[in-house]
Structure formats: C-alpha cells, structure tokens
Write a protein that holds these residues in place. Structure first.
Motif, PDB file in Angstrom:
ATOM      1  N   HIS A   1      33.634  29.955  42.614  1.00 29.01           N
ATOM      2  CA  HIS A   1      34.314  31.232  42.374  1.00 29.01           C
ATOM      3  C   HIS A   1      35.627  31.293  43.171  1.00 29.01           C
ATOM      4  O   HIS A   1      36.676  31.660  42.636  1.00 29.01           O
ATOM      5  CB  HIS A   1      33.375  32.381  42.757  1.00 29.01           C
TER       6      HIS A   1
ATOM      7  N   HIS B   1      39.779  31.417  42.016  1.00 32.54           N
ATOM      8  CA  HIS B   1      40.916  32.244  42.446  1.00 32.54           C
ATOM      9  C   HIS B   1      42.136  31.375  42.759  1.00 32.54           C
ATOM     10  O   HIS B   1      43.258  31.728  42.423  1.00 32.54           O
ATOM     11  CB  HIS B   1      40.545  33.054  43.694  1.00 32.54           C
TER      12      HIS B   1
ATOM     13  N   TYR C   1      41.186  41.327  44.890  1.00 32.97           N
ATOM     14  CA  TYR C   1      41.363  40.922  43.498  1.00 32.97           C
ATOM     15  C   TYR C   1      41.028  42.065  42.552  1.00 32.97           C
ATOM     16  O   TYR C   1      40.257  42.963  42.886  1.00 32.97           O
ATOM     17  CB  TYR C   1      40.469  39.717  43.198  1.00 32.97           C
TER      18      TYR C   1
ATOM     19  N   GLU D   1      38.279  38.837  38.967  1.00 29.84           N
ATOM     20  CA  GLU D   1      36.888  38.511  39.274  1.00 29.84           C
ATOM     21  C   GLU D   1      36.197  37.863  38.081  1.00 29.84           C
ATOM     22  O   GLU D   1      35.490  36.870  38.227  1.00 29.84           O
ATOM     23  CB  GLU D   1      36.112  39.760  39.696  1.00 29.84           C
TER      24      GLU D   1
ATOM     25  N   HIS E   1      36.387  41.327  46.618  1.00 30.27           N
ATOM     26  CA  HIS E   1      35.874  40.824  45.331  1.00 30.27           C
ATOM     27  C   HIS E   1      35.028  41.928  44.690  1.00 30.27           C
ATOM     28  O   HIS E   1      33.835  42.021  44.962  1.00 30.27           O
ATOM     29  CB  HIS E   1      34.942  39.617  45.529  1.00 30.27           C
TER      30      HIS E   1
HETATM   31 ZN   LIG Z   1      36.462  36.937  43.819  1.00 33.60          ZN
END
Ligand SMILES: [Zn+2]
Length: 447
Positions: free
Chosen positions: A141, A145, A198, A203, A249
């Motif tokens: 994850h 980003h 974010y 996300e 997040h």
């Molecule tokens: Zn994130």
C-alpha cells in the motif's frame, strides 16, 4: 481515476501563495508541469521532479524517523521488513527509486512513505499483524503511494510544504514559551507533521496497487483482507493508538469491502497462495517478547496525550521494569518528567536513553533541554552539539546553541548562531528572541 487529478485543471484553483511557491520552484529549474503518471499513464499536475522527490525524502524523512524513536536496533527484524518490501518494489512501476523499508521504535499503529521511497512501519503495527502477507499488503500500500506519486502530487498542491515548514518550526518558542511549545509538541505522540495526508481516491489507488504488488510477489490476496480487518477492529477497540494512521490514510468500510471483493474476484486464483504466518511469527518473536512493555507504553501515550502526566508515569515505570533498556520507554519517561518540570529526573532518564541508543538524536535534545532549565549551559551546549552530529540540519539546534552561548555570556558566539538561525527561520518566537538579542548586543557593542 477522477478527472480532477488526472487533468491539469488545478492551475485555475491555485491560491496566490501556491502560485508564488510554484514560481519559486520554476526559477530553480525544478518545475516539470504536467507529467504522465507512471501507474495510470494519465496526465497529472506534477511540479516536482523525481530528483526532487528523492532529495526531499532524504532531507525530511530522518526527522520523522527520529520523532518515532529511531530505526529499530533489532537488525534481524529490520532486514526482514526491508527484504519483504524490496521483493515487491522490484516488481513495481518505478523500480528506479531508492526504496528502503524499516521498523521504527514507536508504539502506536502506523506506516508511512516519503516520496523518494523511504517507507517505515512502527513496531506497534507489526505487533498487530498476523502474517507476512498482511505485512506485504501494508508495505505494498505504501509502495502504491510512492509509485502513483501521491506525495509529490500533494506537494504540487502546496500542502506538504506547509507541513514541512510547520513541522520544523514546531519546537519554536522563547525562554518562557520553550516550555509551553515543548509541552504542546509532546502532547501529540508522533505528531507526524511531515507526513502526507492522502485523499480517499489516493487510498483506493494505493490499496489496488498494494494488492497487485503483493499478489505478484506470491502472497495470498487474503493478506489485504486481513490487514483491513485488523485496521477496522483497531479503530473500534484502540482508537487512540491508530489516530494518526487514520488521519493520514483515511479508512472506510468501503476499503474493507473492496479488499474482500477483489480477493474473491480479480485475485481469486491467488487466494490459495501462502500467508507465511509461521515465517512472520519467527521473525517477529523478539518483538513479541516485548509486547507487555509496549502495551504499557501505549497506555502511557494515551495519558500523555491527555496531559495526565502523573497517570502516565506508573505505566512507564512498569514498562521499564519489563524492558529496562528500551529507548522509547526511557525517552517517554524523560519527556513526562520534563513536562512535570522535574528537570533533574528528566535529565537522568534522557541520559539513560542516550546510553541505550547513542545513534538516536531525541535523547540529546531532551537532556540539552533539561540542562538549559538547570542553567547548566555548558553541559547543554555539548548535548546540542551531539544532537547535531547525529541529526544534522535541524535549524532549531542553531537556536539552542545560540541560547546556550547567551547563557554563558559568550555574545559573539551566540550572535553567530542566532544569525545562522535567522537565515533559515524568520518567524516565530525563537526568531523574535534571536532578532531582539542581536539588536541589543549590536547597540551595546557586544558583537
Ligand atoms: Zn494510504
């Protein structure tokens, strides 16, 4: 993908301040304008070059790692996390980035990425994970980003620069205000001023990329489901511990449902891939042996956040009974004592923390601060110099050194540090103090 991000229409909605900031980048030859997103192939407003992403990462990530009590000294654990991340990075969209993955000694549940590929997870989140596939989902994850250039995109919108400036100015204050500012700084555990927040779209994209990377590395797609499940339940049962992760997040039921569905459909074949639970348990055994102490520190953090210092102390004392050399526990105890104006006791814990982890900077700052309060300016100066050796480039250190020289009545040396400080920071209480003193000393012919 939503059009607002993939087009460059944002130019019209830029504030004057953002425009000035962007223009200054343009002058420095850093502006790149519209760029093609390495993941989607679509256009995105991108005013930060790849070299600049790497440079910003190098410059600012060490401060966040230090705020999180430094990189774990457990080399085996760190190597394991680094290996797991790098395996996926090799199959990502930007293989050329200088990726590095680490565990930081913070107790709260979090993970984050800087734009050049420096990625960290806390020991608190490692304790909450159940298997290597979940770890891969987490690191995947964060890789998402970096690959979709989300942080760079935020910076192009002028958001991160404010956080960066705010983050470094966070400890600012004059003699009276030093204490107040420090108190507000310590009140928020790992405040994360340098971390990007974010959007929900970011996300979604990072989740989707994370799953793609982890499955390509041979993990079961259930790892992402397990991660989302853990985050959801942590939000319900230990909300204070996961606050910062959720503020950077954004978490939603939708993210969990999407993970479940994608694991069942797009990555159905990968469901039978291994979770590597045993391997995860083996590599995190030494960390899990400290679980009780870390739980106590998490409880202390909740009290510190509420400024209930006296209530935090018993938890920290018990944590230190279980883990006497734990750098994080020692630093937390030093902070708690200093916030209660117990300067000598605070200094003692800060010095113990230095011995526990000499390569980490925070403890030098704390003992320097304690010594200033105890009017041991000579001793404090030595601490700030050591801080500078370990973590160079923090403008506040210039101010503190100047302040120590001032305390020792060495005006030319103090003036020099204050001038250097004012070249970097020109607003706030510290700058006001430095400027005032410089004018006084010049008027009196002392400098
Ligand atoms: Zn994130």
């Amino acid at each position: 993908m939503n059009d607002d991000r993939s087009s460059c229409s944002m130019r019209e909605s830029m504030t004057r301040r953002q425009f000035i900031w962007l223009s200054s980048l343009a002058g420095a030859g850093l502006i790149t304008g519209c760029a093609t997103n390495p993941v989607t192939g679509q256009k995105q407003l991108m005013l930060v070059s790849e070299d600049q992403e790497i440079q910003i990462d190098k410059q600012y990530s060490p401060y966040q790692f230090s705020a999180d009590y430094g990189t774990s000294q457990d080399k085996k654990l760190n190597d394991y996390v680094d290996r797991t991340g790098k395996k996926m990075a090799a199959g990502s969209h930007r293989t050329q980035m200088p990726y590095n993955f680490r565990v930081v000694n913070a107790n709260y549940v979090n993970a984050y990425a800087f734009p050049g590929g420096s990625i960290a997870c806390t020991r608190g989140i490692l304790l909450a994970l159940d298997n290597e596939a979940e770890l891969a989902a987490l690191l995947g994850h964060e890789l998402g980003h970096v690959n979709a250039r989300h942080t760079a995109e935020q910076m192009s919108k002028g958001m991160l620069t404010q956080a960066v400036v705010g983050g470094l100015a966070v400890a600012a204050g004059t003699q009276g205000a030093v204490y107040g500012n420090m108190a507000s700084q310590l009140g928020q555990v790992g405040a994360g001023a340098l971390l990007a927040s974010y959007s929900r779209d970011n996300e979604r994209q990072a989740d989707s990329l994370g799953m793609e990377y982890m499955v390509a590395s041979g993990y079961s797609s259930d790892g992402m489901v397990g991660l989302m499940d853990m985050l959801q339940s942590m939000g319900k049962h230990k909300p204070g511990t996961i606050e910062l992760m959720f503020s950077t997040h954004p978490m939603s039921e939708e993210r969990y449902q999407t993970a479940v569905q994608t694991a069942e459909t797009k990555y159905r074949a990968a469901k039978k891939n291994p979770l590597y639970r045993e391997r995860y348990m083996d590599h995190t055994a030494s960390l899990r042996a400290q679980k009780d102490a870390i739980d106590l520190m998490q409880q202390a953090e909740q009290e510190l956040a509420k400024k209930n210092f006296a209530a935090a102390d018993p938890h920290l004392r018990n944590a230190l009974k279980k883990a006497p050399d734990d750098y994080t526990a020692l630093v937390m105890m030093a902070k708690s004592q200093l916030l209660q104006k117990q300067w000598a006791v605070g200094r003692q814990y800060a010095e113990m923390a230095q011995q526990a982890y000499p390569q980490e900077a925070q403890a030098y700052h704390l003992s320097g601060f304690a010594k200033v309060q105890l009017k041991d300016f000579d001793g404090a100066l030595a601490e700030f110099k050591r801080y500078d050796e370990v973590l160079a480039g923090n403008p506040n250190t210039l101010f503190f050194k100047g302040y120590c020289y001032e305390g020792m009545k060495q005006y030319p040396a103090a003036g020099q540090e204050y001038k250097r400080y004012l070249q970097v920071v020109n607003q706030g209480d510290y700058a006001g103090h430095a400027y005032k003193r410089l004018r006084e000393w010049q008027a009196k012919g002392l400098i």
